[in-house]
Design an enzyme around this catalytic site. Sequence first.
Site, mmCIF file in Angstrom:
data_model
loop_
_atom_site.group_PDB
_atom_site.id
_atom_site.type_symbol
_atom_site.label_atom_id
_atom_site.label_comp_id
_atom_site.label_asym_id
_atom_site.label_seq_id
_atom_site.Cartn_x
_atom_site.Cartn_y
_atom_site.Cartn_z
ATOM 1 N N THR A 178 0.842 -1.203 0.000
ATOM 2 C CA THR A 178 0.000 0.000 0.000
ATOM 3 C C THR A 178 0.871 1.245 0.000
ATOM 4 O O THR A 178 1.974 1.234 0.542
ATOM 5 C CB THR A 178 -0.882 -0.033 1.270
ATOM 6 N N ARG A 206 -14.262 -7.531 0.384
ATOM 7 C CA ARG A 206 -13.470 -7.109 1.563
ATOM 8 C C ARG A 206 -12.879 -5.700 1.377
ATOM 9 O O ARG A 206 -12.340 -5.365 0.334
ATOM 10 C CB ARG A 206 -12.358 -8.127 1.788
ATOM 11 N N GLY A 208 -10.301 -2.925 3.419
ATOM 12 C CA GLY A 208 -9.359 -2.790 4.528
ATOM 13 C C GLY A 208 -9.431 -1.425 5.184
ATOM 14 O O GLY A 208 -10.440 -0.714 5.091
ATOM 15 N N ASP A 209 -8.356 -1.062 5.845
ATOM 16 C CA ASP A 209 -8.329 0.183 6.605
ATOM 17 C C ASP A 209 -8.054 1.414 5.748
ATOM 18 O O ASP A 209 -8.429 2.522 6.123
ATOM 19 C CB ASP A 209 -7.243 0.101 7.690
ATOM 20 N N THR A 229 -0.227 1.378 6.892
ATOM 21 C CA THR A 229 -0.137 0.200 6.031
ATOM 22 C C THR A 229 0.047 -1.031 6.901
ATOM 23 O O THR A 229 0.690 -0.957 7.940
ATOM 24 C CB THR A 229 1.020 0.320 5.023
ATOM 25 N N GLY A 230 -0.533 -2.145 6.449
ATOM 26 C CA GLY A 230 -0.398 -3.380 7.213
ATOM 27 C C GLY A 230 -1.669 -4.206 7.142
ATOM 28 O O GLY A 230 -2.479 -4.036 6.228
ATOM 29 N N GLY A 232 -4.964 -4.697 7.566
ATOM 30 C CA GLY A 232 -5.947 -3.638 7.742
ATOM 31 C C GLY A 232 -7.012 -3.866 8.795
ATOM 32 O O GLY A 232 -7.439 -2.912 9.453
#
Length: 311
Positions: A178, A206, A208-209, A229-230, A232
């Site tokens: 990301t 789905r 994510g964050d 980032t990671g 999420g």
Amino acid sequence: MTSSDQPHAWKIVVHGGAGILERDVIGADQEREIRAALANALEVGSDILTAGGSALDAVEAAVKKLEDNAHFNAGRGSVFTYQGTTELDAAIMEGRERRSGAVAGATATRNPVSLARAVMEKSPHVMLSGGGADQFSRDQGLEQAGPEWFSTPARRQALDDMLSNRDGWFDVDMKYGTVGAVALDTGGHVAAATSTGGITGKRWGRIGDSPIIGAGTYADDRAGAVSATGSGEYFIREAAAHEICARVRMLGQTAKAASDAVIAEVGELGGTGGFIFVSRSGEAGWSFNSAGMYRGKASADGMVVQIFGDE
Ligand code: ASP
């Protein structure tokens, strides 16, 4: 007095994802290209900020550069969904009035960060998704791109690997590509932007964050700006980007202390990844609990680009 002693010395920080980024995992050629891409994104943003431009313009321009680079999981080079398609998430936010725009599951806009900005500026909404986001993008005349623009052989291989020996929901090689940028401009305003293809093999729509305001992206002139980032899901549960800004604003913590505390809490939940931040007082930096994070920062005093945890 150097330029950085002035009340609002500009700052910009970018990331290109976090994860198991170690020297024997990333080849020398790839390392060189990624460092150059991060530097290039910082330069584009720095040029805008040096000329007195806004943090908002700077973060959009920097993220567009990273979206167009196939090394990162955003725009060109995004990961594949379970079905072999691309679904792009992005958000942008400015700190003066906390205006924000986001898209989730967009499929055909070359630069999703610019679509997020159009949502912020040209619609009455904060977040659009799926086919509606695609329709809004066409209505706004944004540049469209087909599947061949987004897809790369490396991402196809990652999906094939995941489908053949799937043992978890998150990217098998734990490399989150990301991209994001945060900036403080000479007017004292902050902005944040994040863009992603999400995680390899994601399904069921789905999200994510990254496009969730307060989770992967947040900006508030009273505190600062954050992009994450990671993994999420954990960042959403922590309301991570907002949590960092809240700690700065209400506890008076430094952005670094707040960011370190929040990545520790994300880690306690089971999440991995990192943040970049700028604060209203001019702090610029990052925290991560993964082996590495593609990252860099620039100010009138110079530029730093790093990948590994020991840099
Ligand atoms: N945070 C992103 C997501 O969960 C993935 C990433 O950072 O690469 O969608």
